[in-house]
Design an enzyme around this catalytic site. Structure first.
Site, mmCIF file in Angstrom:
data_model
loop_
_atom_site.group_PDB
_atom_site.id
_atom_site.type_symbol
_atom_site.label_atom_id
_atom_site.label_comp_id
_atom_site.label_asym_id
_atom_site.label_seq_id
_atom_site.Cartn_x
_atom_site.Cartn_y
_atom_site.Cartn_z
ATOM 1 N N GLU A 114 -21.966 -44.984 -48.484
ATOM 2 C CA GLU A 114 -23.136 -44.151 -48.776
ATOM 3 C C GLU A 114 -23.293 -43.137 -47.643
ATOM 4 O O GLU A 114 -23.372 -43.507 -46.479
ATOM 5 C CB GLU A 114 -24.393 -45.023 -48.891
ATOM 6 C CG GLU A 114 -25.618 -44.284 -49.336
ATOM 7 C CD GLU A 114 -26.771 -45.230 -49.647
ATOM 8 O OE1 GLU A 114 -27.417 -45.012 -50.674
ATOM 9 O OE2 GLU A 114 -27.012 -46.179 -48.889
ATOM 10 N N ARG A 144 -23.285 -36.108 -55.422
ATOM 11 C CA ARG A 144 -23.265 -36.855 -56.680
ATOM 12 C C ARG A 144 -21.980 -36.505 -57.415
ATOM 13 O O ARG A 144 -21.807 -35.394 -57.914
ATOM 14 C CB ARG A 144 -24.498 -36.536 -57.525
ATOM 15 C CG ARG A 144 -25.798 -37.017 -56.890
ATOM 16 C CD ARG A 144 -25.789 -38.501 -56.693
ATOM 17 N NE ARG A 144 -27.092 -39.022 -56.335
ATOM 18 C CZ ARG A 144 -27.389 -40.296 -56.300
ATOM 19 N NH1 ARG A 144 -26.457 -41.204 -56.582
ATOM 20 N NH2 ARG A 144 -28.590 -40.700 -55.974
ATOM 21 N N GLU A 151 -22.272 -49.437 -47.537
ATOM 22 C CA GLU A 151 -20.913 -48.968 -47.276
ATOM 23 C C GLU A 151 -20.557 -47.897 -48.311
ATOM 24 O O GLU A 151 -20.810 -48.054 -49.506
ATOM 25 C CB GLU A 151 -19.920 -50.125 -47.386
ATOM 26 C CG GLU A 151 -18.508 -49.724 -47.037
ATOM 27 C CD GLU A 151 -17.534 -50.889 -47.104
ATOM 28 O OE1 GLU A 151 -16.365 -50.635 -47.398
ATOM 29 O OE2 GLU A 151 -17.966 -52.041 -46.861
ATOM 30 N N GLY A 187 -32.046 -40.578 -74.950
ATOM 31 C CA GLY A 187 -31.126 -40.391 -76.057
ATOM 32 C C GLY A 187 -29.880 -41.249 -75.982
ATOM 33 O O GLY A 187 -29.211 -41.465 -76.986
ATOM 34 N N ARG A 246 -25.291 -46.376 -83.279
ATOM 35 C CA ARG A 246 -25.915 -45.911 -82.046
ATOM 36 C C ARG A 246 -25.074 -46.399 -80.865
ATOM 37 O O ARG A 246 -24.797 -47.595 -80.750
ATOM 38 C CB ARG A 246 -27.353 -46.441 -81.897
ATOM 39 C CG ARG A 246 -28.283 -46.013 -83.017
ATOM 40 C CD ARG A 246 -28.569 -44.527 -82.953
ATOM 41 N NE ARG A 246 -29.463 -44.098 -84.001
ATOM 42 C CZ ARG A 246 -29.089 -43.397 -85.059
ATOM 43 N NH1 ARG A 246 -27.825 -43.060 -85.230
ATOM 44 N NH2 ARG A 246 -29.967 -43.006 -85.947
ATOM 45 N N GLU A 247 -24.664 -45.472 -79.998
ATOM 46 C CA GLU A 247 -23.974 -45.819 -78.761
ATOM 47 C C GLU A 247 -24.931 -45.520 -77.620
ATOM 48 O O GLU A 247 -25.594 -44.475 -77.612
ATOM 49 C CB GLU A 247 -22.687 -44.997 -78.610
ATOM 50 C CG GLU A 247 -21.673 -45.321 -79.676
ATOM 51 C CD GLU A 247 -20.443 -44.442 -79.627
ATOM 52 O OE1 GLU A 247 -19.437 -44.835 -80.230
ATOM 53 O OE2 GLU A 247 -20.490 -43.356 -78.999
ATOM 54 N N ALA A 296 -34.183 -43.289 -53.768
ATOM 55 C CA ALA A 296 -34.168 -44.052 -55.012
ATOM 56 C C ALA A 296 -33.010 -45.034 -54.985
ATOM 57 O O ALA A 296 -32.103 -44.909 -54.166
ATOM 58 C CB ALA A 296 -34.035 -43.108 -56.203
#
Length: 188
Positions: free
Chosen positions: A146, A70, A144, A121, A43-44, A82
């Site tokens: 942003e 983004r 800074e 997942g 699992r990664e 957020a």
């Protein structure tokens, strides 16, 4: 649902773990696990410090959103305020800090609504959802590097933007959905 006596019949147990990448925000791990049938698997996954998202309602009922570029998807998104939880930081303190830094607002009333897991997942990230009311503008304090635009949408406009594919950010959609009963009762 768990099995008899609190056991989880689908549980995978860690046999070994190794960090394969360590960054400022994300840490990638690879674990060898015992599968429910007794076999082994790999699992990664990404370890993430957690985050908060804030549904912030202005006195007129409009909600605060931000438009932010983004980089991974190479475009701007409309999303709720957020941010990442700092090590040892209380989740409410983080929500208050993020709302103030990103939008320039402080809230008189805060309610923790719940938690969401955006990437089950491949990540252990959790996002704590808050509802904020009684907003007062005090001026933003962006980090800074942003850059963002602040906008407001009514609940109906936000719902329409989701259904028209204009808001596709998972945390924003989930948080808005979780807060709809509160938003609708506040509007009465």
């Amino acid at each position: 649902m768990s099995g008899a006596a609190g056991t989880e019949p689908l549980e995978e147990r860690e046999l070994s773990t190794e960090q394969v990448f360590g960054g400022r925000l994300l840490n990638v791990w690879r674990d060898r696990v015992r599968l429910p049938d007794g076999g082994e698997g790999t699992r990664e996954y990404i370890r993430h410090p957690g985050a908060v998202v804030v549904v912030a309602a202005l006195p007129d009922g409009r909600l605060l959103f931000e438009r932010q570029f983004r980089y991974p998807l190479r475009r701007a998104f409309v999303e709720l305020p957020a941010g990442k939880i700092d090590p040892g930081e209380d989740i409410l303190a983080c929500a208050q800090r993020e709302l103030r830094e990103e939008t320039g607002y402080e809230a008189a009333s805060w309610q923790h609504v719940g938690v969401m897991h955006p990437c089950i997942g491949y990540s252990d990230e959790r996002i704590e959802i808050f509802f904020a009311r009684g907003l007062r503008h005090v001026g933003h304090a962006w980090d800074e590097g942003e850059f963002l635009e602040i906008l407001t949408l009514s609940v109906e406009e936000a719902e329409a933007a989701i259904h028209h594919g204009e808001i596709t950010d998972g945390k924003s959609i989930s948080a808005l959905y979780r807060c709809l009963p509160l938003l609708r009762s506040a509007g009465r």
